[in-house]
Design a protein around this motif. Structure first.
Motif, PDB file in Angstrom:
ATOM      1  N   GLN A   1      -0.218 -71.081  21.221  1.00 53.15           N
ATOM      2  CA  GLN A   1      -1.457 -71.773  21.578  1.00 53.15           C
ATOM      3  C   GLN A   1      -1.173 -73.225  21.936  1.00 53.15           C
ATOM      4  OE1 GLN A   1      -4.592 -71.239  18.730  1.00 53.15           O
ATOM      5  NE2 GLN A   1      -6.025 -72.527  19.829  1.00 53.15           N
ATOM      6  N   ILE A   2      -0.291 -73.876  21.182  1.00 51.67           N
ATOM      7  CA  ILE A   2       0.067 -75.263  21.475  1.00 51.67           C
ATOM      8  C   ILE A   2       0.734 -75.366  22.843  1.00 51.67           C
ATOM      9  CG2 ILE A   2       1.579 -77.174  20.810  1.00 51.67           C
ATOM     10  CD1 ILE A   2       1.193 -76.209  17.865  1.00 51.67           C
ATOM     11  N   PHE A   3       1.761 -74.531  23.065  1.00 52.40           N
ATOM     12  CA  PHE A   3       2.534 -74.616  24.306  1.00 52.40           C
ATOM     13  C   PHE A   3       1.682 -74.282  25.523  1.00 52.40           C
ATOM     14  CE2 PHE A   3       5.303 -72.627  27.524  1.00 52.40           C
ATOM     15  CZ  PHE A   3       6.149 -73.701  27.782  1.00 52.40           C
ATOM     16  N   PHE A   4       1.018 -73.139  25.486  1.00 49.80           N
ATOM     17  CA  PHE A   4       0.268 -72.709  26.659  1.00 49.80           C
ATOM     18  C   PHE A   4      -0.990 -73.550  26.883  1.00 49.80           C
ATOM     19  CE2 PHE A   4       2.903 -68.950  25.932  1.00 49.80           C
ATOM     20  CZ  PHE A   4       3.370 -68.744  27.224  1.00 49.80           C
TER      21      PHE A   4
ATOM     22  N   PHE B   1       2.433 -80.718  15.574  1.00 48.67           N
ATOM     23  CA  PHE B   1       1.111 -80.120  15.407  1.00 48.67           C
ATOM     24  C   PHE B   1       1.076 -79.166  14.199  1.00 48.67           C
ATOM     25  CE2 PHE B   1       0.682 -81.256  19.955  1.00 48.67           C
ATOM     26  CZ  PHE B   1      -0.508 -81.958  19.878  1.00 48.67           C
ATOM     27  N   PHE B   2       2.188 -78.514  13.903  1.00 46.57           N
ATOM     28  CA  PHE B   2       2.235 -77.619  12.742  1.00 46.57           C
ATOM     29  C   PHE B   2       2.048 -78.403  11.454  1.00 46.57           C
ATOM     30  CE2 PHE B   2       4.264 -74.821  15.810  1.00 46.57           C
ATOM     31  CZ  PHE B   2       3.790 -73.583  15.435  1.00 46.57           C
ATOM     32  N   ILE B   3       2.621 -79.603  11.410  1.00 40.26           N
ATOM     33  CA  ILE B   3       2.475 -80.451  10.227  1.00 40.26           C
ATOM     34  C   ILE B   3       1.039 -80.935  10.104  1.00 40.26           C
ATOM     35  CG2 ILE B   3       3.257 -82.576   9.121  1.00 40.26           C
ATOM     36  CD1 ILE B   3       5.926 -82.212  10.601  1.00 40.26           C
ATOM     37  N   LEU B   4       0.459 -81.333  11.249  1.00 39.20           N
ATOM     38  CA  LEU B   4      -0.939 -81.769  11.249  1.00 39.20           C
ATOM     39  C   LEU B   4      -1.866 -80.658  10.782  1.00 39.20           C
ATOM     40  CD1 LEU B   4      -1.107 -83.782  14.609  1.00 39.20           C
ATOM     41  CD2 LEU B   4      -1.149 -84.715  12.281  1.00 39.20           C
TER      42      LEU B   4
ATOM     43  N   LEU C   1      -7.175 -76.329  19.642  1.00 36.97           N
ATOM     44  CA  LEU C   1      -6.128 -76.645  18.667  1.00 36.97           C
ATOM     45  C   LEU C   1      -6.723 -77.202  17.373  1.00 36.97           C
ATOM     46  CD1 LEU C   1      -3.366 -78.239  20.930  1.00 36.97           C
ATOM     47  CD2 LEU C   1      -3.244 -76.071  19.695  1.00 36.97           C
ATOM     48  N   ILE C   2      -7.658 -78.141  17.515  1.00 31.99           N
ATOM     49  CA  ILE C   2      -8.322 -78.684  16.318  1.00 31.99           C
ATOM     50  C   ILE C   2      -9.059 -77.571  15.584  1.00 31.99           C
ATOM     51  CG2 ILE C   2     -10.130 -80.256  15.522  1.00 31.99           C
ATOM     52  CD1 ILE C   2      -9.360 -82.102  17.871  1.00 31.99           C
ATOM     53  N   TYR C   3      -9.687 -76.702  16.355  1.00 31.70           N
ATOM     54  CA  TYR C   3     -10.374 -75.535  15.778  1.00 31.70           C
ATOM     55  C   TYR C   3      -9.379 -74.673  15.001  1.00 31.70           C
ATOM     56  CZ  TYR C   3     -13.262 -71.256  15.833  1.00 31.70           C
ATOM     57  OH  TYR C   3     -13.983 -70.142  15.494  1.00 31.70           O
TER      58      TYR C   3
END
Length: 463
Positions: free
Chosen positions: A69-72, A130-133, A273-275
């Motif tokens: 999801q992050i990459f795409f 983003f995984f840490i966030l 992403l925030i979701y």
């Protein structure tokens, strides 16, 4: 009941007398069919990818789900450059100004190469944060970080390839991107099987194998699409003479139309992403179930994407030819065809949600929860059809600001604040969030119907 109320509202907003383009239904279907097939192929691979990773464990599924999801998401942000390029190319083709179309296509390709480089750098050095966030589990962070770094190199090819595909579709060629998708997905599917599980003498790489298979498939498939636009003879192709030049006026126009589209994609992707980060707080079971339901729901994106491309192409080309009435008629007709197909999809989602969830995992607790989410998703199918297709029609006319403003309203003013309240204050289950999403699509559909009906998009000039 919800779908009935929505149709009453939409029918009150639309002047049915304007929809006289039934004779162009065949042309809409001709343009949409290859895109839908392309999406089906992509969905087959996504389903297979999710199903195979899902056979590992919930942590692997969450790592690939969030990592992908992050990459795409960022691929789509950078590749939204193709929205502006497509609007310009379609308008030039409609006006039979083919040399300007080739020039604009070449300059969009130049920009896409730079954006592809930026994406690769971000994937290697930044996206793992983003995984840490998201406060993911340590194993999910480790697996997801490796996934992102392995798939990063494909960004060099994916952004130029997706922009090239958008240009081809704007010219009326939806078959070449479909062939590229066939190449990509066949390689990806075979690679998943042999590399995730270690078949045919290959090592068992699990999550790493899924990343490598995806990267190889994407690189080869998009290289084919780019090669075609260099070698083909036709209205639009990449001319070396134009690739060696720098035209500030053309670059400014491409950016002027593309930046709102990229902002829209950034806002939408960032919102997703925030979701996803907030859903992560509900636990691995909820996140994995949401991932399964989202994958199943993506089946419904296929017809919407096809009809949206048809609307983009036909609205842009008819405006270029000075045929405003035909542009408007085909925008409405495309949206109604999409809504009809989405109505059938809603019936499947409502009556067979657990069967769909079981395509992706054998863990019954995930199947039960994902099935509940899929059933709720039936409510949003018809509004989604109007939202995606009319958004495509507006972009084809060069109105990239309308969809962007709608995204700000529906995602950042409505969906994310409500999601925060549900997750952190009310602490409701994941199913509550799917009702929120259904309302979001209804909001988007109503606003885009109003904007398209006003017709101000017909006054946008492209030089």
């Amino acid at each position: 009941m919800g779908a009935t109320i929505f149709f009453v509202i939409i029918n009150g907003l639309i002047d049915r007398k304007r929809i006289k383009g039934r004779q162009n239904m065949r042309e809409i279907l001709r343009l949409a069919a290859p895109v839908i097939l392309e999406m089906i192929l992509g969905m087959v691979v996504w389903i297979a990818d999710t199903a195979m990773v899902g056979r590992l464990d919930a942590q692997a599924l969450s790592a690939v789900g969030l990592g992908g999801q992050i990459f795409f998401s960022f691929v789509n942000v950078f590749a939204a450059l193709g929205v502006g390029a497509a609007a310009i190319v379609a308008r030039h083709i409609g006006a039979e100004n083919y040399e300007r179309g080739k020039q604009s296509a070449a300059h969009a390709f130049q920009i896409s190469i730079v954006l592809g480089m930026v994406l690769t750098i971000f994937s290697i050095f930044i996206f793992d944060k983003f995984f840490i966030l998201a406060k993911a589990e340590s194993k999910v962070i480790d697996l997801g970080t490796r996934y992102l770094r392995l798939i990063a190199v494909s960004g060099l090819f994916m952004v130029p390839g997706m922009v090239t595909s958008a240009i081809l579709r704007a010219s009326g060629d939806t078959k070449t991107p479909m062939i590229g998708a066939i190449i990509t997905n066949v390689i990806n599917l075979i690679g998943d099987y042999v590399l995730i599980f270690g078949k045919w003498g290959f090592p068992r790489l699990e999550v790493d194998g899924a990343a490598i298979a995806t990267a190889i498939g994407q690189i080869i498939g998009f290289c084919y699409v780019i090669w075609v636009l260099f070698k083909r003879d036709g209205k639009i192709k990449y001319e070396m003479a134009y690739l060696k030049t720098w035209d500030k006026k053309d670059f400014d126009q491409i950016w002027h139309l593309s930046l709102p589209a990229q902002t829209h994609e950034l806002l939408s992707s960032g919102g997703r992403l925030i979701y996803a980060f907030m859903i992560m707080q509900l636990g691995t079971l909820s996140f994995a179930s949401n991932q399964i339901a989202t994958t199943a729901e993506s089946l419904s994106f296929m017809p919407n994407s096809g009809f949206a491309v048809a609307a983009t192409t036909m609205v842009g080309q008819y405006l270029g030819a000075g045929k405003l009435k035909e542009a408007e008629e085909n925008g409405w007709m495309s949206s109604y065809l999409a809504a009809a197909v989405m109505g059938a999809t809603a019936i499947i989602f409502f009556f067979f949600p657990r069967q769909l969830a079981r395509l992706f995992t054998d863990e019954m607790d995930i199947v039960d929860l994902a099935g509940k989410c899929i059933r709720i998703a039936a409510l949003e199918q018809i509004p989604m059809g109007f939202s995606m297709v009319l958004g495509g029609a507006l972009r084809g006319a060069g109105d990239t600001k309308g969809p962007m403003l709608t995204a700000i309203l529906s995602t950042w003013i409505y969906r994310l604040p409500v999601t925060y309240v549900i997750v952190y204050i009310i602490k409701a289950p994941i199913t509550a969030l799917w009702y929120v999403t259904a309302i979001q699509y209804i909001i988007e559909a109503i606003f885009l119907v109003i904007r398209f009906k006003r017709g101000k998009w017909s006054n946008i000039s492209i030089y």
